[in-house]
Scaffold this motif. Structure first.
Motif, mmCIF file in Angstrom:
data_model
loop_
_atom_site.group_PDB
_atom_site.id
_atom_site.type_symbol
_atom_site.label_atom_id
_atom_site.label_comp_id
_atom_site.label_asym_id
_atom_site.label_seq_id
_atom_site.Cartn_x
_atom_site.Cartn_y
_atom_site.Cartn_z
ATOM 1 N N ASN A 7 34.347 -33.572 -83.953
ATOM 2 C CA ASN A 7 33.934 -32.749 -82.818
ATOM 3 C C ASN A 7 32.869 -33.437 -81.969
ATOM 4 O OD1 ASN A 7 35.622 -30.564 -83.382
ATOM 5 N ND2 ASN A 7 34.171 -29.725 -84.877
ATOM 6 N N THR A 8 32.299 -34.510 -82.494
ATOM 7 C CA THR A 8 31.287 -35.261 -81.745
ATOM 8 C C THR A 8 31.940 -36.007 -80.588
ATOM 9 O OG1 THR A 8 30.011 -35.572 -83.772
ATOM 10 C CG2 THR A 8 29.516 -37.043 -81.927
ATOM 11 N N ASP A 9 31.280 -36.020 -79.447
ATOM 12 C CA ASP A 9 31.760 -36.798 -78.302
ATOM 13 C C ASP A 9 31.400 -38.262 -78.552
ATOM 14 O OD1 ASP A 9 32.332 -37.965 -75.865
ATOM 15 O OD2 ASP A 9 31.636 -36.264 -74.689
ATOM 16 N N VAL A 10 32.309 -38.965 -79.202
ATOM 17 C CA VAL A 10 32.043 -40.335 -79.628
ATOM 18 C C VAL A 10 31.769 -41.239 -78.428
ATOM 19 C CG1 VAL A 10 32.975 -42.338 -80.847
ATOM 20 C CG2 VAL A 10 33.408 -40.026 -81.716
ATOM 21 N N ASP A 11 32.535 -41.061 -77.358
ATOM 22 C CA ASP A 11 32.335 -41.897 -76.177
ATOM 23 C C ASP A 11 30.920 -41.744 -75.621
ATOM 24 O OD1 ASP A 11 34.896 -42.855 -76.338
ATOM 25 O OD2 ASP A 11 35.720 -41.451 -74.875
ATOM 26 N N ALA A 12 30.427 -40.520 -75.620
ATOM 27 C CA ALA A 12 29.080 -40.283 -75.097
ATOM 28 C C ALA A 12 28.026 -40.953 -75.974
ATOM 29 C CB ALA A 12 28.813 -38.783 -74.999
ATOM 30 N N VAL A 13 28.193 -40.846 -77.295
ATOM 31 C CA VAL A 13 27.232 -41.462 -78.212
ATOM 32 C C VAL A 13 27.244 -42.980 -78.062
ATOM 33 C CG1 VAL A 13 26.624 -41.821 -80.635
ATOM 34 C CG2 VAL A 13 27.321 -39.546 -79.862
ATOM 35 N N VAL A 14 28.438 -43.559 -78.001
ATOM 36 C CA VAL A 14 28.545 -45.014 -77.847
ATOM 37 C C VAL A 14 27.946 -45.460 -76.516
ATOM 38 C CG1 VAL A 14 30.173 -46.938 -77.598
ATOM 39 C CG2 VAL A 14 30.536 -45.206 -79.368
ATOM 40 N N TYR A 15 28.162 -44.669 -75.474
ATOM 41 C CA TYR A 15 27.583 -44.998 -74.167
ATOM 42 C C TYR A 15 26.056 -45.056 -74.253
ATOM 43 C CZ TYR A 15 25.909 -44.358 -69.399
ATOM 44 O OH TYR A 15 25.225 -44.491 -68.213
ATOM 45 N N LEU A 16 25.443 -44.064 -74.912
ATOM 46 C CA LEU A 16 23.991 -44.045 -75.047
ATOM 47 C C LEU A 16 23.500 -45.222 -75.884
ATOM 48 C CD1 LEU A 16 23.368 -40.219 -75.563
ATOM 49 C CD2 LEU A 16 22.849 -41.571 -73.524
ATOM 50 N N GLN A 17 24.247 -45.578 -76.921
ATOM 51 C CA GLN A 17 23.886 -46.747 -77.718
ATOM 52 C C GLN A 17 23.898 -48.019 -76.859
ATOM 53 O OE1 GLN A 17 26.934 -46.208 -80.831
ATOM 54 N NE2 GLN A 17 25.260 -46.051 -82.327
ATOM 55 N N LEU A 18 24.945 -48.165 -76.045
ATOM 56 C CA LEU A 18 25.064 -49.345 -75.195
ATOM 57 C C LEU A 18 23.947 -49.397 -74.149
ATOM 58 C CD1 LEU A 18 28.944 -49.399 -74.658
ATOM 59 C CD2 LEU A 18 27.593 -51.041 -75.983
ATOM 60 N N VAL A 19 23.663 -48.248 -73.543
ATOM 61 C CA VAL A 19 22.609 -48.195 -72.523
ATOM 62 C C VAL A 19 21.262 -48.578 -73.131
ATOM 63 C CG1 VAL A 19 21.272 -46.642 -71.067
ATOM 64 C CG2 VAL A 19 23.760 -46.565 -71.009
ATOM 65 N N GLU A 49 21.293 -49.825 -86.825
ATOM 66 C CA GLU A 49 21.167 -48.955 -87.995
ATOM 67 C C GLU A 49 22.112 -47.763 -87.901
ATOM 68 O OE1 GLU A 49 17.157 -47.714 -88.579
ATOM 69 O OE2 GLU A 49 16.366 -49.751 -88.841
ATOM 70 N N GLY A 50 22.925 -47.751 -86.846
ATOM 71 C CA GLY A 50 23.808 -46.614 -86.623
ATOM 72 C C GLY A 50 23.190 -45.528 -85.781
ATOM 73 N N GLY A 51 22.005 -45.817 -85.219
ATOM 74 C CA GLY A 51 21.314 -44.833 -84.402
ATOM 75 C C GLY A 51 21.721 -44.901 -82.946
ATOM 76 N N VAL A 52 21.171 -43.967 -82.157
ATOM 77 C CA VAL A 52 21.483 -43.912 -80.733
ATOM 78 C C VAL A 52 20.599 -44.872 -79.948
ATOM 79 C CG1 VAL A 52 21.660 -42.375 -78.726
ATOM 80 C CG2 VAL A 52 22.256 -41.530 -81.001
ATOM 81 N N GLY A 53 19.401 -45.181 -80.464
ATOM 82 C CA GLY A 53 18.604 -46.242 -79.870
ATOM 83 C C GLY A 53 17.438 -45.834 -79.000
#
Length: 368
Positions: A7-19, A49-53
């Protein structure tokens, strides 16, 4: 499943990690702060570490807690409830603590100052003794100014690893912010939402209140400045040592250790305590470096660095601390005690001194 399921918006999380990764690679000194209401784990841990950053997250529960607390009688304020909300955050994830923000300052709610003092702020904020001030004092204003200082300091002490002011709350701005709005309808329910006729009356902050020598707002601003310089001197907000040794519901007293400092908050509306024993981690002599009761902060000088002496600790368990010392804790005041070697009651009379702050030179941990 709540945070890492499908149910997590994976694309959004990955985007925040990249940013966050990009920003910290391009600008190593950049600081990113995230606003997250879900309490997502690892929000402020690096991507590897698997975090959002993010570097910090907003500690959003604190401001709502203060609104909840202020709706009750002073005798019903829960010391454990307040300290739990302040400290309820994940280890190794830095937070930004704040007593109020846009949720409280925008139309629909009230600033902390307005919750505490309400309409009395329009008539009784004259500074005592100033030749240009007119009008009598008010017990509501005296109470409000005292608690406003305490609320901000305990939030700074326990709310996180950094502290946020919001558009005038550093000097107790009385009114809300309201941008020009026309009548409209809620697109979800169709309900009519009245506007304000496009008015710009409240679409501003009254910074002139802080600068007016004949008004009491200057006292709240001076205390905010002293708090910030205290952190510059001792770096207590980023110190790893944080301990709440006492949260006494009967006495309405909270005792906090943060870094090298010991902070004593007496929220009781009527009772002051002499020879009140407070626990501490480090042995040695302590001296008062900041008191909300200083005259320059609108206090009564019942507890002042000018008249307070050394507080030498003695051994023996007290409140699960190895050492302790005795203090005077007047009603509705907060006081900060630091190592005596770094205290100077005359510091604020020197060229670079900060009014009301009794820290020797620049303090032990000052960084330019």
């Amino acid at each position: 499943d709540e945070y890492f399921g499908m149910n997590t918006d994976v694309d959004a999380v990955v985007y925040l990690q990249l940013v966050n990764n990009l920003l910290h690679d391009l600008f190593p000194n950049a600081i990113t702060i995230g606003e997250d209401v879900s309490g997502m784990p690892a929000f402020c841990r690096p991507w590897y570490e698997g975090g959002v950053g993010f570097d910090y997250r907003l500690n959003m529960a604190i401001a709502d807690k203060w609104i909840e607390v202020m709706k009750h009688s002073d005798y019903d304020w829960g010391m454990a409830d307040i300290t739990h909300t302040m400290t309820n955050r994940r280890y190794a994830e830095a937070c930004v603590g704040y007593a109020e923000s846009h949720d409280q300052a925008l139309v629909g709610d009230k600033t902390i100052a307005f919750w505490l003092m309400d309409k009395d702020m329009y008539d009784y904020m004259a500074a005592p003794g100033h030749p240009d001030s007119h009008g009598a004092s008010s017990p509501v204003i005296d109470r409000g100014i005292a608690l406003h200082k305490m609320i901000r300091l305990i939030t700074m002490a326990l709310g996180g690893e950094s502290y946020l002011n919001f558009m005038g709350n550093e000097f107790g701005h009385p009114e809300w912010i309201d941008f020009p709005r026309d009548d409209t309808y809620d697109p979800s329910t169709g309900a009519f939402v009245p506007g304000n006729g496009g008015s710009m009356e409240k679409c501003r902050r009254r910074w002139d209140l802080c600068d007016a020598e004949f008004l009491r707002y200057k006292f709240l601003a001076a205390f905010d400045r002293a708090m910030c310089h205290l952190d510059k001197a001792f770096g207590f907000m980023s110190a790893p040592h944080q301990w709440v040794s006492r949260k006494d519901e009967g006495d309405k007293v909270v005792v906090v250790e943060r870094g090298d400092l010991v902070m004593v908050f007496n929220f009781h509306p009527t009772t002051s305590y002499t020879d009140y024993r407070v626990g501490c981690n480090n042995a040695g002599a302590y001296k008062l470096v900041l008191s909300s009761d200083e005259e320059v902060f609108g206090g009564w000088r019942n507890l002042s660095k000018e008249t307070d002496g050394d507080h030498v600790s003695f051994g023996g368990d007290h409140d699960r601390r190895p050492n302790s010392f005795l203090v005077y804790a007047p009603s509705r005041t907060c006081a900060v005690y630091g190592p005596a070697d770094w205290a100077d009651p005359e510091a604020d009379r020197k060229p670079a001194g900060v009014p009301g702050l009794g820290v020797k030179e620049l303090g032990p941990y000052y960084e330019y």
